[in-house]
Structure formats: structure tokens, C-alpha cells
Design a protein around this motif. Structure first.
Motif, PDB file in Angstrom:
ATOM      1  N   ARG A  70      45.291  37.179 -35.552  1.00 42.78           N
ATOM      2  CA  ARG A  70      44.187  38.136 -35.552  1.00 42.78           C
ATOM      3  C   ARG A  70      44.327  39.119 -34.401  1.00 42.78           C
ATOM      4  N   LYS A  73      38.644  41.810 -33.536  1.00 45.97           N
ATOM      5  CA  LYS A  73      37.588  40.794 -33.473  1.00 45.97           C
ATOM      6  C   LYS A  73      36.458  41.113 -34.452  1.00 45.97           C
ATOM      7  N   GLU A  75      34.930  38.921 -37.394  1.00 41.63           N
ATOM      8  CA  GLU A  75      35.023  37.621 -38.043  1.00 41.63           C
ATOM      9  C   GLU A  75      34.811  37.693 -39.550  1.00 41.63           C
TER      10      GLU A  75
END
Length: 311
Positions: A70, A73, A75
Motif C-alpha cells: 500500500r 492511506k 483504507e
């Protein structure tokens, strides 16, 4: 009215490929359509993958995942699969701002990339139905139906007694969404009071065969009617008779007046609202009794002729 049901649209496959001279297809992407708030899967299919770097970027060219790691950020984006054949990410709670081209980049001797286009649709909420002015028997009523937000523009339809009514629709584009309105006019009578009119909204963001509906209950005002019912058909001296004044009207008359021709009511008579009680009847109580009711649309009067028979 609640939030549109979340669901995942079937993936719409539009295959594309890029490759260097003499090489086979290296990257394939799938275009995706999803309803706002739903879940979308963005897939990059890899061919002749040799372990080179794979980068997934969003429409703003921000890197979401770098070789399975990832980078952004957010989610809502989750890596579902990273294999030599496929990279698949899952986007939950899709938003309009997520729309655009997602870049699948494969860094080999020649950099290859393809774009998976994400399209976000907006399902209509339950329509808002309003009346322009109070409906009165013999006149026309005008209803308006509004869906402030949809994409593509919602189609509005009117129904009454299971029959479609012809409305006049208009729409305004506000950024990526549409505000759609429709009006309908028709004549009404007292029998239409309490009737149901439905405004229905549909677009491609809703599951097939589904729609959003709002029911409007017609409020038609009309002049009153009155009718007297007697507690018994034949009355004799000494009986107690109860007369009831059955009244209709919208607005409903809130006061009923009892009279006896040009005479006053018997002293024993008790008038309470819709009922007039005459106890211990005698022949002197004979006469024509009336009840009267009114509202702002008219006046109603009913008659009852009392004949008291001797025992």
C-alpha cells in the motif's frame, strides 16, 4: 427515505492491451461501473509476467499499490489479489470523486500500462412530492415530484389507480449529478379525497426492475352533506327516540345545529353534537326536526318528520 441500497454492478469487460514489438499482450484491464456507496473491483491481468514492478495509480496519478504494498492511506482500497496472473483491488463505499481512469503499469524492458475506467452512478432517493395549492372539488390539483440527485438523470413517472399519468419533466445538471422534477395536473371531485397518487423514479443505478416511489394522499376539500338516522322506525308515546345527523365534508363541520321547524326543541330534548335525544315522547313533540352543518365550501341541511303514535 433512506440511502440507496448498496450493490455491486457486474463488471463490464472492455479488453485492451499494450506490448512491445514481437511480444505478447502484457497488461489487460477491465472497465467497471458501480453505484455510489457500492463495491468495485479493479483488475489488472498480467501476461508473460516475469516479476517486474507493478504499480496501480488512481485518476489523480497517486500510487495506490506498489508491487502489492500500500502506498496511499485510503483504507477503502484493499488489495484482494497479487499473483503472477492478476492484480485485483477492492474499492468499498465508492464515491463520485473516485471516478476516472485507474492506471495499471508494468515496468519491463518497455513500460506497459492500461487504464481501467471506473464509472460511478447515483441512484435516486425517494422522490419528494408536494401540492401547489389546496385541492377543491370541481377544480384542478397540481402535484410536483422532485429527485434532487441522480446519475444518470432519473426518469420520473406518475401513477393513479394503476394507470400512468402524463407529466411534464425537466432536469438540471449540477456537476456530475442531475436534479430532476416533474409536474402533473388533473381535475378532482369529492370521491378523489383520500386517493393515492404515486411518483416513481428509475435509473440504471438501481437494480433491474427496482424503483424509488413516493405515495401522495390526495386531500380534496368539498362542501358538506347531512342525513338524519332515527333509532327506530315507529315511535309511540313514552318512547325515547335518538336522532343522529350523519355528516360528511372536508374540512369536516365541527358544529351541528338542531331545530324543530319554527318551534323550539322540547324542553326534555338533549342535543349533543351529532345526536338529538327525545325521551318520554308525547304527541306535542310532533314536528319537522332539522340538523344543519357547514364548512367554508357550503351548507347542508337534513329533515326528519316526527309522528308520535298513541299507545
Amino acid at each position: 427515505m433512506g440511502r440507496a441500497r448498496r450493490f455491486q454492478w457486474p463488471l463490464l469487460l472492455l479488453w485492451a492491451a499494450a506490448a512491445g514489438p514481437g511480444a505478447g499482450q502484457e497488461v489487460q484491464t477491465e472497465n467497471v461501473t458501480v453505484a455510489e456507496g457500492g463495491v468495485a473491483e479493479i483488475t489488472c491481468r498480467l501476461h508473460q509476467y516475469d516479476g517486474s514492478i507493478v504499480v496501480i495509480q488512481n485518476p489523480a496519478r497517486q500510487t495506490l499499490f506498489f508491487n502489492g504494498t500500500r502506498a496511499l492511506k485510503d483504507e477503502r482500497f484493499q488489495l484482494e489479489e497479487f499473483s503472477p496472473r492478476r492484480v485485483r483491488i477492492r474499492l468499498s463505499d465508492a464515491r463520485l470523486e473516485d471516478e476516472g481512469g485507474y492506471f495499471c503499469q508494468l515496468y519491463t524492458e518497455d513500460t506497459h500500462h492500461q487504464i481501467a475506467t471506473l464509472t460511478v452512478l447515483v441512484a435516486p432517493e425517494n422522490p419528494v412530492v408536494e401540492v401547489r395549492e389546496q385541492a377543491v372539488e370541481g377544480g384542478e390539483v397540481e402535484l410536483s415530484c422532485l429527485v434532487p440527485r441522480s446519475r444518470p438523470a432519473a426518469v420520473l413517472r406518475w401513477y393513479r389507480d394503476r394507470k400512468e399519468l402524463k407529466g411534464v419533466s425537466s432536469g438540471q445538471e449540477n456537476g456530475k449529478v442531475w436534479s430532476v422534477a416533474s409536474t402533473v395536473r388533473f381535475r378532482v371531485d369529492r370521491k378523489d379525497d383520500g386517493g393515492i397518487v404515486i411518483c416513481e423514479a428509475q435509473n440504471q443505478a438501481l437494480p433491474s426492475g427496482h424503483s424509488k416511489q413516493t405515495q401522495y394522499v390526495l386531500d380534496v376539500q368539498y362542501s358538506p352533506t347531512a342525513r338524519i338516522h332515527a333509532s327506530q322506525a315507529v315511535v309511540r308515546e313514552g318512547d325515547t327516540l335518538v336522532l343522529t345527523c350523519a355528516v360528511t365534508g372536508n374540512p369536516r363541520p365541527n358544529q351541528i345545529r338542531w331545530n324543530r321547524g319554527n318551534e323550539s326543541l322540547p324542553e326534555r330534548a338533549e342535543a349533543v353534537g351529532e345526536t338529538l335525544t327525545l325521551p318520554g315522547l308525547v304527541s306535542a313533540d310532533n314536528g319537522t326536526y332539522t340538523c344543519e352543518a357547514s364548512n367554508k365550501h357550503g351548507h347542508a341541511r337534513a329533515l326528519y318528520v316526527l309522528v308520535v303514535y298513541a299507545n
